[in-house]
Write a protein that holds these residues in place. Structure first.
Motif, PDB file in Angstrom:
ATOM      1  N   UNK A  86       0.991  -1.475  -0.013  1.00 35.36           N
ATOM      2  CA  UNK A  86      -0.139   0.265   0.113  1.00 35.36           C
ATOM      3  C   UNK A  86       0.913   1.635  -0.084  1.00 35.36           C
ATOM      4  N   UNK A  87       0.592   2.308  -0.508  1.00 32.66           N
ATOM      5  CA  UNK A  87       1.183   4.107  -0.313  1.00 32.66           C
ATOM      6  C   UNK A  87       1.261   4.187   0.998  1.00 32.66           C
ATOM      7  N   UNK A  88       0.584   3.886   2.118  1.00 32.42           N
ATOM      8  CA  UNK A  88       1.381   4.531   3.423  1.00 32.42           C
ATOM      9  C   UNK A  88       1.922   2.610   3.873  1.00 32.42           C
ATOM     10  N   UNK A  89       2.003   1.324   3.406  1.00 35.85           N
ATOM     11  CA  UNK A  89       3.242   0.634   3.682  1.00 35.85           C
ATOM     12  C   UNK A  89       4.547   1.299   3.130  1.00 35.85           C
ATOM     13  N   UNK A  90       4.903   1.545   1.991  1.00 36.50           N
ATOM     14  CA  UNK A  90       6.065   2.494   1.050  1.00 36.50           C
ATOM     15  C   UNK A  90       6.290   3.853   1.885  1.00 36.50           C
ATOM     16  N   UNK A  91       5.527   4.094   2.060  1.00 33.36           N
ATOM     17  CA  UNK A  91       5.435   5.432   3.102  1.00 33.36           C
ATOM     18  C   UNK A  91       6.677   5.403   4.598  1.00 33.36           C
TER      19      UNK A  91
END
Length: 200
Positions: free
Chosen positions: A29-34
């Motif tokens: 996910x975008x949050x996980x990658x951030x």
């Protein structure tokens, strides 16, 4: 301290979805990658800050060189690869390319050996205080730790073992024990590197 705390929290948050069901983020996910990016930045800070801190100590000429942060980065990467080699025998299914990791480790160990002796050569022809530090490492009370534990056991032996496994193109089951020993030696070499640099 802040960098170390950021690293711990970032890593824990990044891998948490693998162990706790129901979390609303994952690595994809975008949050996980951030979160992964924050963990990587924190890790980078931990890798480089000690070397830069010592290199800005003008009162200690043996540390006051841009080669020292580079050495700390190289040894951090070597010990990171060594830690991966240590856990390999205890892993079931792995998702990393072992051959690429072996090649990276060969390049890192070779580069580190070259850079550490360039550092020693430069310090020998620097100030009187730096020359005394070099004497301690080559012929004095720290020579065993530096020549044997840092160079022979920490760099040359892991390099030879990794080269042997890489050139033999051995499978994971047969190469894991050898890589385990190479990784353990690299970790010891990384410890003794920090010890002798601070002590000399």
């Amino acid at each position: 301290t802040t960098n170390a705390n950021d690293l711990d929290e970032g890593e824990v948050l990044y891998i948490a979805p693998e162990f706790i069901n129901g979390l609303f983020w994952g690595k994809e996910t975008g949050l996980g990658q951030a979160i992964g990016l924050v963990a990587a930045l924190g890790g980078t800070g931990v890798i480089i800050y000690t070397g830069f801190l010592l290199a800005h100590s003008a009162s200690i000429p043996f540390w006051n060189t841009p080669l020292l942060p580079l050495l700390f980065v190289l040894f951090a990467l070597i010990t990171g690869a060594g830690a991966i080699f240590i856990v390999l025998p205890f892993q079931g299914q792995i998702s990393i390319d072992i051959k690429s990791l072996q090649l990276m480790n060969i390049l890192l160990l070779t580069a580190t050996f070259v850079v550490i002796w360039i550092y020693i050569f430069n310090m020998f022809y620097s100030t009187l205080a730096s020359r005394e530090s070099v004497r301690l490492l080559l012929r004095g009370s720290l020579s065993w730790s530096f020549l044997v534990w840092v160079n022979a056991f920490g760099l040359i032996m892991p390099l030879a073992m990794t080269l042997l496994i890489y050139s033999a193109d051995a499978g994971l089951s047969s190469s894991a024990p050898v890589l385990f020993v190479a990784g353990a030696l690299a970790l010891l070499g990384g410890f003794y590197f920090r010890y002798v640099i601070l002590k000399a």
